[in-house]
Enzyme design. Structure first.
Site, PDB file in Angstrom:
ATOM      1  N   ALA A   1      -1.195   0.872   6.463  1.00 43.03           N
ATOM      2  CA  ALA A   1      -1.381  -0.190   7.456  1.00 43.03           C
ATOM      3  C   ALA A   1      -2.351  -1.231   6.918  1.00 43.03           C
ATOM      4  O   ALA A   1      -3.170  -0.949   6.043  1.00 43.03           O
ATOM      5  CB  ALA A   1      -1.902   0.400   8.763  1.00 43.03           C
ATOM      6  N   ASP A   2      -2.244  -2.419   7.462  1.00 43.53           N
ATOM      7  CA  ASP A   2      -3.180  -3.486   7.153  1.00 43.53           C
ATOM      8  C   ASP A   2      -3.351  -4.333   8.405  1.00 43.53           C
ATOM      9  O   ASP A   2      -2.384  -4.561   9.140  1.00 43.53           O
ATOM     10  CB  ASP A   2      -2.685  -4.357   5.999  1.00 43.53           C
ATOM     11  CG  ASP A   2      -3.770  -5.290   5.509  1.00 43.53           C
ATOM     12  OD1 ASP A   2      -4.736  -4.788   4.892  1.00 43.53           O
ATOM     13  OD2 ASP A   2      -3.679  -6.496   5.762  1.00 43.53           O
ATOM     14  N   THR A   3      -4.572  -4.763   8.651  1.00 47.35           N
ATOM     15  CA  THR A   3      -4.873  -5.561   9.835  1.00 47.35           C
ATOM     16  C   THR A   3      -5.435  -6.907   9.408  1.00 47.35           C
ATOM     17  O   THR A   3      -6.299  -6.973   8.533  1.00 47.35           O
ATOM     18  CB  THR A   3      -5.895  -4.826  10.732  1.00 47.35           C
ATOM     19  OG1 THR A   3      -5.341  -3.561  11.114  1.00 47.35           O
ATOM     20  CG2 THR A   3      -6.211  -5.627  11.978  1.00 47.35           C
TER      21      THR A   3
ATOM     22  N   GLY B   1       0.081  -4.563  10.502  1.00 44.52           N
ATOM     23  CA  GLY B   1       1.373  -4.214   9.935  1.00 44.52           C
ATOM     24  C   GLY B   1       1.336  -2.760   9.517  1.00 44.52           C
ATOM     25  O   GLY B   1       0.318  -2.284   9.002  1.00 44.52           O
TER      26      GLY B   1
ATOM     27  N   LYS C   1       0.837  -1.211   0.000  1.00 43.88           N
ATOM     28  CA  LYS C   1       0.000   0.000   0.000  1.00 43.88           C
ATOM     29  C   LYS C   1       0.869   1.258   0.000  1.00 43.88           C
ATOM     30  O   LYS C   1       0.579   2.223  -0.715  1.00 43.88           O
ATOM     31  CB  LYS C   1      -0.926   0.011   1.220  1.00 43.88           C
ATOM     32  CG  LYS C   1      -2.040  -1.010   1.169  1.00 43.88           C
ATOM     33  CD  LYS C   1      -2.859  -0.939   2.460  1.00 43.88           C
ATOM     34  CE  LYS C   1      -3.984  -1.932   2.492  1.00 43.88           C
ATOM     35  NZ  LYS C   1      -4.752  -1.847   3.761  1.00 43.88           N
TER      36      LYS C   1
END
Length: 188
Positions: free
Chosen positions: A71-73, A108, A55
């Site tokens: 960010a990624d969850t 992350g 991203k």
């Protein structure tokens, strides 16, 4: 807190936006659609950082002196990743899998400038009490959790009535380990 560089948040998540605002961290919003697939052999615990990095990289050509925050969850139960549910049935299946169990939520984060990249993640353990199908259906009908990994938002009704315990950062489960983001931004 004053930061010397402009922060670009590369996220459509209203929760990430709210957390940054509440922490007093100014940002501008800029997003780019990114393919969120990942290699099949990637460890489940590394997926969130991998996607966050993708991203951020999607915006690298558009920045000058700014910092991109992406960010990624992901939600993991029994080492299987539960993504965003596409419909009510999938949301119900996910919440049934989480019912009465502990699961891991990993976010992350990638901070990126033209010359520097910092990637880190945070994992929180969340314990759900057993849920009835009526409770699960009430939550899905009322809160439509289709934009949330694992089909739930801890800040919503289900977090208030179903979460017995968390080990780690509450804000991480919301989608951004804001304390770690703040510390890393200070280093920039």
């Amino acid at each position: 807190m004053n930061f010397t560089k402009t922060l670009i948040l590369a996220s459509k998540s209203p929760r990430r936006q709210a957390l940054l605002k509440e922490a007093g961290i100014p940002f501008i919003l800029k997003t780019q659609d990114v393919d969120e697939t990942y290699p099949a052999d990637l460890e489940a615990g590394d997926v969130a950082s991998y996607i966050a990095t993708k991203k951020a990289a999607a915006l690298k050509a558009q920045i000058q002196d700014e910092i991109v925050l992406a960010a990624d969850t992901v939600v993991r139960v029994d080492e299987k990743i539960l993504g965003k549910p596409e419909n009510e049935n999938i949301a119900r299946e996910m919440l049934v899998k989480l019912s009465g169990k502990a699961h891991l939520v990993t976010t992350g984060v990638c901070l990126l400038t033209k010359t520097r990249q910092v990637v880190f993640d945070e994992t929180t353990e969340v314990h759900f009490r057993p849920l009835t199908i009526q409770e699960i259906d009430f939550y899905i009908d009322r809160f439509q959790p289709f934009d949330k990994a694992g089909a739930y938002g801890i800040q919503e009704w289900i977090g208030m009535v179903a979460v017995d315990k968390i080990v780690g950062s509450y804000f991480n489960v919301m989608g951004l380990p804001i304390h770690a983001v703040y510390q890393h931004l200070q280093q920039f």
